[in-house]
Scaffold this motif. Sequence first.
Motif, PDB file in Angstrom:
ATOM      1  N   THR A 152      61.766  35.721  92.555  1.00  0.00           N
ATOM      2  CA  THR A 152      61.375  34.369  92.138  1.00  0.00           C
ATOM      3  C   THR A 152      62.431  33.731  91.233  1.00  0.00           C
ATOM      4  OG1 THR A 152      60.140  35.311  90.285  1.00  0.00           O
ATOM      5  CG2 THR A 152      58.890  34.806  92.271  1.00  0.00           C
ATOM      6  N   PRO A 153      63.630  33.518  91.745  1.00  0.00           N
ATOM      7  CA  PRO A 153      64.654  32.860  90.918  1.00  0.00           C
ATOM      8  C   PRO A 153      64.243  31.421  90.630  1.00  0.00           C
ATOM      9  CG  PRO A 153      65.384  32.939  93.195  1.00  0.00           C
ATOM     10  CD  PRO A 153      64.107  33.717  93.135  1.00  0.00           C
ATOM     11  N   ARG A 154      64.521  30.947  89.430  1.00  0.00           N
ATOM     12  CA  ARG A 154      64.162  29.568  89.079  1.00  0.00           C
ATOM     13  C   ARG A 154      65.330  28.788  88.483  1.00  0.00           C
ATOM     14  NH1 ARG A 154      60.284  33.148  87.401  1.00  0.00           N
ATOM     15  NH2 ARG A 154      61.284  33.224  85.364  1.00  0.00           N
ATOM     16  N   THR A 155      66.224  29.510  87.814  1.00  0.00           N
ATOM     17  CA  THR A 155      67.317  28.809  87.127  1.00  0.00           C
ATOM     18  C   THR A 155      68.652  29.190  87.765  1.00  0.00           C
ATOM     19  OG1 THR A 155      67.699  30.609  85.572  1.00  0.00           O
ATOM     20  CG2 THR A 155      66.019  29.011  84.963  1.00  0.00           C
ATOM     21  N   PHE A 214      67.094  28.288  97.573  1.00  0.00           N
ATOM     22  CA  PHE A 214      65.848  28.120  96.818  1.00  0.00           C
ATOM     23  C   PHE A 214      65.676  26.716  96.243  1.00  0.00           C
ATOM     24  CE2 PHE A 214      66.069  32.715  96.942  1.00  0.00           C
ATOM     25  CZ  PHE A 214      64.737  33.078  97.061  1.00  0.00           C
ATOM     26  N   GLY A 215      66.626  25.838  96.521  1.00  0.00           N
ATOM     27  CA  GLY A 215      66.513  24.473  96.016  1.00  0.00           C
ATOM     28  C   GLY A 215      66.746  24.357  94.519  1.00  0.00           C
ATOM     29  N   GLN A 238      75.134  22.615  62.539  1.00  0.00           N
ATOM     30  CA  GLN A 238      74.660  21.930  63.725  1.00  0.00           C
ATOM     31  C   GLN A 238      73.884  20.652  63.405  1.00  0.00           C
ATOM     32  OE1 GLN A 238      74.112  24.621  66.787  1.00  0.00           O
ATOM     33  NE2 GLN A 238      72.498  23.509  67.794  1.00  0.00           N
ATOM     34  N   GLU A 239      72.960  20.780  62.472  1.00  0.00           N
ATOM     35  CA  GLU A 239      72.145  19.628  62.064  1.00  0.00           C
ATOM     36  C   GLU A 239      72.369  19.423  60.587  1.00  0.00           C
ATOM     37  OE1 GLU A 239      68.223  20.988  63.780  1.00  0.00           O
ATOM     38  OE2 GLU A 239      67.797  18.904  63.253  1.00  0.00           O
ATOM     39  N   PRO A 291      69.606  19.381  68.445  1.00  0.00           N
ATOM     40  CA  PRO A 291      69.005  20.307  67.465  1.00  0.00           C
ATOM     41  C   PRO A 291      68.710  21.660  68.107  1.00  0.00           C
ATOM     42  CG  PRO A 291      67.401  18.683  68.183  1.00  0.00           C
ATOM     43  CD  PRO A 291      68.716  18.279  68.791  1.00  0.00           C
ATOM     44  N   ASP A 292      68.715  22.671  67.267  1.00  0.00           N
ATOM     45  CA  ASP A 292      68.497  24.035  67.736  1.00  0.00           C
ATOM     46  C   ASP A 292      67.066  24.271  68.199  1.00  0.00           C
ATOM     47  OD1 ASP A 292      70.300  25.921  68.090  1.00  0.00           O
ATOM     48  OD2 ASP A 292      70.397  26.604  66.016  1.00  0.00           O
ATOM     49  N   HIS A 323      52.098  34.296  89.214  1.00  0.00           N
ATOM     50  CA  HIS A 323      53.281  33.429  89.240  1.00  0.00           C
ATOM     51  C   HIS A 323      52.905  31.955  89.260  1.00  0.00           C
ATOM     52  CE1 HIS A 323      55.317  37.209  90.416  1.00  0.00           C
ATOM     53  NE2 HIS A 323      56.319  36.661  89.769  1.00  0.00           N
ATOM     54  N   ASP A 335      62.515  27.512  81.316  1.00  0.00           N
ATOM     55  CA  ASP A 335      62.214  28.536  82.321  1.00  0.00           C
ATOM     56  C   ASP A 335      60.856  29.156  81.995  1.00  0.00           C
ATOM     57  OD1 ASP A 335      62.508  30.262  84.466  1.00  0.00           O
ATOM     58  OD2 ASP A 335      63.500  31.792  83.249  1.00  0.00           O
ATOM     59  N   MET A 336      60.113  29.495  83.006  1.00  0.00           N
ATOM     60  CA  MET A 336      58.808  30.126  82.788  1.00  0.00           C
ATOM     61  C   MET A 336      58.479  30.962  84.020  1.00  0.00           C
ATOM     62  SD  MET A 336      56.479  26.707  83.250  1.00  0.00           S
ATOM     63  CE  MET A 336      57.585  25.816  82.165  1.00  0.00           C
ATOM     64  N   THR A 337      57.613  31.946  83.837  1.00  0.00           N
ATOM     65  CA  THR A 337      57.214  32.772  84.959  1.00  0.00           C
ATOM     66  C   THR A 337      56.575  31.886  86.027  1.00  0.00           C
ATOM     67  OG1 THR A 337      56.817  34.578  83.442  1.00  0.00           O
ATOM     68  CG2 THR A 337      55.809  34.761  85.616  1.00  0.00           C
ATOM     69  N   SER A 338      57.096  31.990  87.246  1.00  0.00           N
ATOM     70  CA  SER A 338      56.596  31.094  88.298  1.00  0.00           C
ATOM     71  C   SER A 338      57.174  31.509  89.640  1.00  0.00           C
ATOM     72  CB  SER A 338      57.034  29.653  87.987  1.00  0.00           C
ATOM     73  OG  SER A 338      56.822  28.816  89.102  1.00  0.00           O
ATOM     74  N   LEU A 339      56.455  31.138  90.702  1.00  0.00           N
ATOM     75  CA  LEU A 339      57.067  31.204  92.017  1.00  0.00           C
ATOM     76  C   LEU A 339      58.183  30.167  92.032  1.00  0.00           C
ATOM     77  CD1 LEU A 339      53.998  31.210  94.463  1.00  0.00           C
ATOM     78  CD2 LEU A 339      55.410  33.168  93.773  1.00  0.00           C
ATOM     79  N   THR A 340      59.236  30.449  92.776  1.00  0.00           N
ATOM     80  CA  THR A 340      60.342  29.494  92.832  1.00  0.00           C
ATOM     81  C   THR A 340      59.843  28.120  93.269  1.00  0.00           C
ATOM     82  OG1 THR A 340      61.813  31.293  93.430  1.00  0.00           O
ATOM     83  CG2 THR A 340      62.613  29.071  93.821  1.00  0.00           C
ATOM     84  N   TYR A 378      57.977  26.193  90.648  1.00  0.00           N
ATOM     85  CA  TYR A 378      58.873  25.783  89.572  1.00  0.00           C
ATOM     86  C   TYR A 378      59.743  24.602  89.994  1.00  0.00           C
ATOM     87  CZ  TYR A 378      62.194  26.091  85.706  1.00  0.00           C
ATOM     88  OH  TYR A 378      62.963  25.804  84.613  1.00  0.00           O
ATOM     89  N   VAL A 379      60.325  24.710  91.190  1.00  0.00           N
ATOM     90  CA  VAL A 379      61.192  23.642  91.669  1.00  0.00           C
ATOM     91  C   VAL A 379      60.393  22.341  91.843  1.00  0.00           C
ATOM     92  CG1 VAL A 379      62.635  22.886  93.613  1.00  0.00           C
ATOM     93  CG2 VAL A 379      62.875  25.207  92.703  1.00  0.00           C
TER      94      VAL A 379
END
Lengths: 446, 524
Positions: A215-218, A262-263, A318-319, B172-173, B207, B320-325, B328-329
């Motif tokens: 489940t790649p997302r990023t 995966f888009g 940074q800030e 900001p951080d 997911h 990012d979070m736990t998810s099916l691709t 998420y997309v």
Amino acid sequence: MAEVATEGRWKDVDRLLSRHGNLVSAEFDPRPNLREDIGEYVKVLVVGAGGLGCELLKDLALSGFKNIDVIDMDTIEVSNLNRQFLFRLQDVGKSKAEVAAKRVMERVSGVNIVPHFGRIEDKELDFYSNFDIIVLGLDSIEARSYINSVACGFLEYDADDNALLETVKPMVDGGTEGFKGHARVIMPGTTPCFECNIWLFPPQVKFPLCTLAETPRTPAHCIEYAHLIKWDEAHSGKAFDADNPDHMLWVYKEALKRAELFGISGVTYSLTQGVVKNIIPAIASTNAIVSAACALEALKIVSGCSKTLSNYMTYNGQEGTHIKVTDFFRETDCLVCGPGTLIEIEPSVTLAEFIEKLEKHPDVLMSKASVTHRGNNLYMQAPPVLEEMTRSNLNLALYDLLGKVAKDTVHVSGMTEKNGKRSSSLRKLRVSFKGVSAGPTDMDTR
Amino acid sequence: MAAEPKTKYDRQLRIWGEQGQSALENASICLLNCGPTGSEALKNLVLGGIGSITVVDGAKVEAYDLGNNFLLDEGCLGQSRAKNVCSFLQELNDAVKVKFVEESPVALIDTNPSFFSQFTLVIATQMLESSLLKLDLICRKSNVILVVARSYGLTGLVRISVKEHDVVESKPDHFLDDLRLHNPWPELKEFAASIDLNEKDPVVHKHTPYIVILVTLAEKWASSHKGCLPATRQEKKEFKDLIKGHMLNIDEENYQEAMDSAFKVSVTRGISPELHQIIEDSAVNVNSTSSDFWVLVAALKEFINKEGGGEPPLEGSIPDMTSLTEYYVNLQKIYQAKAEKDCNEIERYVREILKRIGRDTDSIPKSVIKTFCRNSRKLKVCRYRTIEEEITSPSISELQKYATDEDYCFSVGFYILLRAVDRFANNYNRLPGVFDSEIEEDVSRLKAIAVSILNDLGLNGSSLPEDLVHEMCRYAGAEIHAVAAFIGGVASQEVIKLVTKQFVPLTGTLIFNGIDHKSQVFVL
């Protein structure tokens, strides 16, 4: 390069070193030749000749230090040139330590810098014991941890668990990331060592393999898939080399394919490098700030010309600009800098008897202990091959195994019980042999 | 042979990007006095590829320069300090235009004030108050940013002076992500509703992204709580229990994430007090002389009051979070679409406003509007008082607050003493403590001056630590290299933030405390 006699050259730093003050250390002895004495008698080691190291060498050389060693295993890369100001384009590929040492010696006459092009782990302990102070300009937790354990290894305690001053090897440590950084002073036995608050450095986040595979997302997931899974599938046995541009390009292209599948958008070559090499962004100004703070503390520690940082400073630009000092406490039972638990035994006690004693000793209560002495295995319960190799030591007297000294430190690991829960643990023990006096021959066994 | 700038600057491009880098490359910086403080500041900027530098310094290299300035060596003795510092700087980066003017900055301020208007920014180092007051007026008049840096023994200061500095990309951080779980829009609700939380397939169940879980359960909660979302501590706990109740397995990370993010459902609607202050600023009433920034803020204000229904434009990105691709997309697309829609509304306002104030309606490019919208929750407006205002009427409450603080009273003391040494220099034509034989007399002289400064400000003179007065005399204005490298380093970091217009610059006067490093920023 010999120092050219230039009257008044050190006028500025001499104001600090030759004049009395009220906000100084108790040992401060201001006098006109204090700087010269520091230059002549103090030996300082700079660990790392990168972003911080280049700055540190310059700052220390202009603070009156004259005997400096620098160690770094890396060679110069083009991407260093935005901050590592001692290097030029034509130096790419050469040793950082060697070029840095040469450049500083060319510009600051009278200073002697000895470069060491190699790994910190490959140096003998004797090498490190030579220095009066160690300044760290590193970017890895492992390297800091290693130097810390070496420096703390020289530390000895008296019977009342007070650190023996002559065995304290002070360290000053700096680190940066982007607009942020830290500088800290470590006085082993007095202030916390690196290991006492290692939690300040959280471990790097790693993606679960199932996320990468299913489940790649990023974009980073796609890159790590290509790097950690696809590479091995496609190149049986050939190791991935992050410094090989062809390898990096291959990973980038594979990541791109996967992202398209995966888009997912956002895979770039630059991001691929960043993720694969875990690149920490770095700029000249932050390195300069943190190194300057470290060098100033080093000068204060060796001269006493001012109170020192106690004991951890963070800089965040940074800030707005925030400088914060935290006085952390030492873990008195720290395995690295603590004195260890005192165990008194007769010189006739064998290793087997010693291990048995640990089960009942009220301060230890450890069963099935394995024993090591300065990295050497005296007895190992497992694996079988090591057990067999060390079994013969069991019948020997511990006194003989430790080299017939009155007192020494061993590390033991085994099972202990805490709040009804059994767990494996590692302990540092100080073994003292009854009736054996610490004579002059027992000194300096390290 | 030239290095590929992309490779050479890689480690900093990861911080401020191509935009920031090109801002640096277009900037021209003037340095006054190239002792170690100024030289170190420039060294850091030249390494990073600043456009051009001009060093103004009338001094010849003396022996003491070799003891505290790495950019000078024996071969430079007796020659122009500016020229020799410049030749070393040029060696660091041949892409930078390096110039020098062999003239005393103090004299230049008097004889040729218009000289400074050609620069983006002036860094004034090791200058006395009297010259700084004049320089500040000159810079303000021509809208040139002034950064003041001074090293003095184990103390020193860095201060910024400019009428106004606006930041869009404050980066900001820690900043709460913009998920609108407390106020979801129809498309997001629709997507959440299309996913069944009671899904039987365990892989899909574990997911399902937490955004979907929270939007769905918040709606469920609201329907049984008269349309209200969890507000009290008890309600928030019950809401978490509701989430937990939907778990099939305790190892479902998406549900764990949902519980950790449950508070995002309860955040207050609308904009932060800081943003409120910005859109209510009088500068938002724009005219033909207004900056692009305020035109954009004016458009933002319109949006918040109308289409936004009190909310700023959506940022458009999700963590990012736990998810099916696929889930998420799809979520990413939903957030992006809403952000784009909001941005288009703002763009419409921008064009309208530009037309109204008689400017070319295309004079603000779409890309700028987009960046502005993405960062609209994080805008910063920094305004600085003039140095004269700070000297004559500093914020007394700020000084009082820290004067009695055990950790920061040294910094307050150093602040007063840094002003006192300048007055001392005016009276005696030298700095206190320069003669070994007169240190004790100088201590009482300096103390008298410092106490009178404190009294003039209406502060208690006895709050000044005696030991610090002695320290100042001991320093005798020494420029210690490590201190200069620190102060110069801070100054260069501030210059980078000011020039790239990214991150937030120093908001007041930073007093460096090299004794125990408890330095402090005072907003005076």
